[in-house]
Design a protein around this motif. Structure first.
Motif, PDB file in Angstrom:
ATOM      1  N   ASP A   1     -30.702  -4.632  34.582  1.00  0.00           N
ATOM      2  CA  ASP A   1     -30.128  -5.946  34.856  1.00  0.00           C
ATOM      3  C   ASP A   1     -28.892  -5.824  35.730  1.00  0.00           C
ATOM      4  O   ASP A   1     -28.252  -4.775  35.804  1.00  0.00           O
ATOM      5  N   SER A   2     -28.532  -6.924  36.382  1.00  0.00           N
ATOM      6  CA  SER A   2     -27.271  -6.989  37.115  1.00  0.00           C
ATOM      7  C   SER A   2     -26.249  -7.668  36.222  1.00  0.00           C
ATOM      8  O   SER A   2     -26.540  -8.679  35.577  1.00  0.00           O
ATOM      9  N   ILE A   3     -25.053  -7.086  36.176  1.00  0.00           N
ATOM     10  CA  ILE A   3     -23.979  -7.626  35.351  1.00  0.00           C
ATOM     11  C   ILE A   3     -22.794  -7.888  36.264  1.00  0.00           C
ATOM     12  O   ILE A   3     -22.363  -7.004  36.990  1.00  0.00           O
TER      13      ILE A   3
ATOM     14  N   ASN B   1     -36.996 -13.000  35.039  1.00  0.00           N
ATOM     15  CA  ASN B   1     -36.009 -13.624  35.922  1.00  0.00           C
ATOM     16  C   ASN B   1     -35.169 -14.670  35.196  1.00  0.00           C
ATOM     17  O   ASN B   1     -35.327 -15.865  35.373  1.00  0.00           O
TER      18      ASN B   1
ATOM     19  N   GLY C   1     -31.027 -15.452  33.351  1.00  0.00           N
ATOM     20  CA  GLY C   1     -29.642 -15.040  33.323  1.00  0.00           C
ATOM     21  C   GLY C   1     -28.856 -15.857  32.328  1.00  0.00           C
ATOM     22  O   GLY C   1     -29.313 -16.898  31.869  1.00  0.00           O
TER      23      GLY C   1
ATOM     24  N   GLY D   1     -26.307  -2.621  39.085  1.00  0.00           N
ATOM     25  CA  GLY D   1     -27.679  -3.082  39.042  1.00  0.00           C
ATOM     26  C   GLY D   1     -28.432  -2.699  40.296  1.00  0.00           C
ATOM     27  O   GLY D   1     -27.977  -1.884  41.088  1.00  0.00           O
TER      28      GLY D   1
ATOM     29  N   GLU E   1     -33.715  -5.515  43.805  1.00  0.00           N
ATOM     30  CA  GLU E   1     -34.288  -6.534  42.916  1.00  0.00           C
ATOM     31  C   GLU E   1     -33.519  -7.852  42.971  1.00  0.00           C
ATOM     32  O   GLU E   1     -34.123  -8.922  42.938  1.00  0.00           O
TER      33      GLU E   1
ATOM     34  N   PHE F   1     -25.067 -12.000  33.138  1.00  0.00           N
ATOM     35  CA  PHE F   1     -26.172 -11.044  33.067  1.00  0.00           C
ATOM     36  C   PHE F   1     -27.363 -11.677  33.764  1.00  0.00           C
ATOM     37  O   PHE F   1     -27.769 -12.790  33.429  1.00  0.00           O
ATOM     38  N   ILE F   2     -27.916 -10.955  34.735  1.00  0.00           N
ATOM     39  CA  ILE F   2     -29.068 -11.456  35.484  1.00  0.00           C
ATOM     40  C   ILE F   2     -30.191 -10.444  35.339  1.00  0.00           C
ATOM     41  O   ILE F   2     -30.067  -9.299  35.762  1.00  0.00           O
ATOM     42  N   SER F   3     -31.286 -10.871  34.717  1.00  0.00           N
ATOM     43  CA  SER F   3     -32.460 -10.014  34.558  1.00  0.00           C
ATOM     44  C   SER F   3     -33.395 -10.262  35.729  1.00  0.00           C
ATOM     45  O   SER F   3     -33.861 -11.376  35.942  1.00  0.00           O
ATOM     46  N   THR F   4     -33.682  -9.215  36.480  1.00  0.00           N
ATOM     47  CA  THR F   4     -34.570  -9.341  37.627  1.00  0.00           C
ATOM     48  C   THR F   4     -35.881  -8.603  37.428  1.00  0.00           C
ATOM     49  O   THR F   4     -36.770  -8.697  38.264  1.00  0.00           O
TER      50      THR F   4
END
Length: 111
Positions: free
Chosen positions: A65-67, A83, A85, A1, A5, A76-79
């Motif tokens: 996204d960060s996984i 915002n 997760g 990711g 962000e 899963f974090i959507s930045t």
């Protein structure tokens, strides 16, 4: 990711504390990042001091996204927008995400 962000969303102070606690526990990290979305501070870099191996995804791959994968969980974090997760706790799902991670790791570069 995107390191940039996730630091913007969670805050530099939180991230530095998290990294210090993770390193103190001896938890090693493998990360695949998007090259243009990095933070220049060395605490976010790879290396032995921070127990982190980093590779960079090919230019034509964009994962906004960060996984995070740990044990039988995948977070899963959507930045980018919203915002938000969520966490999925499932051995089979975590194994699937690990398989995708390992495939991307093999085609990613160290620089």
């Amino acid at each position: 990711g995107s390191t940039q962000e996730i630091v913007e969303m969670l805050g530099d102070e939180f991230m530095r504390d998290y990294i210090k606690r993770r390193v103190k526990k001896g938890l090693r990290v493998k990360a695949i990042r998007m090259k243009g979305r990095e933070v220049s501070d060395l605490i976010y870099a790879g290396g032995k001091a921070v127990l982190r191996d980093i590779r960079y995804a090919p230019k034509d791959i964009y994962i906004p996204d960060s996984i995070l994968i740990y044990g039988n969980k995948a977070s899963f974090i959507s930045t980018v927008k919203g915002n938000f997760g969520f966490v999925v706790e499932s051995k089979e799902f975590a194994e699937s995400i690990i398989g995708l991670f390992e495939a991307l790791w093999r085609v990613s570069s160290e620089r």
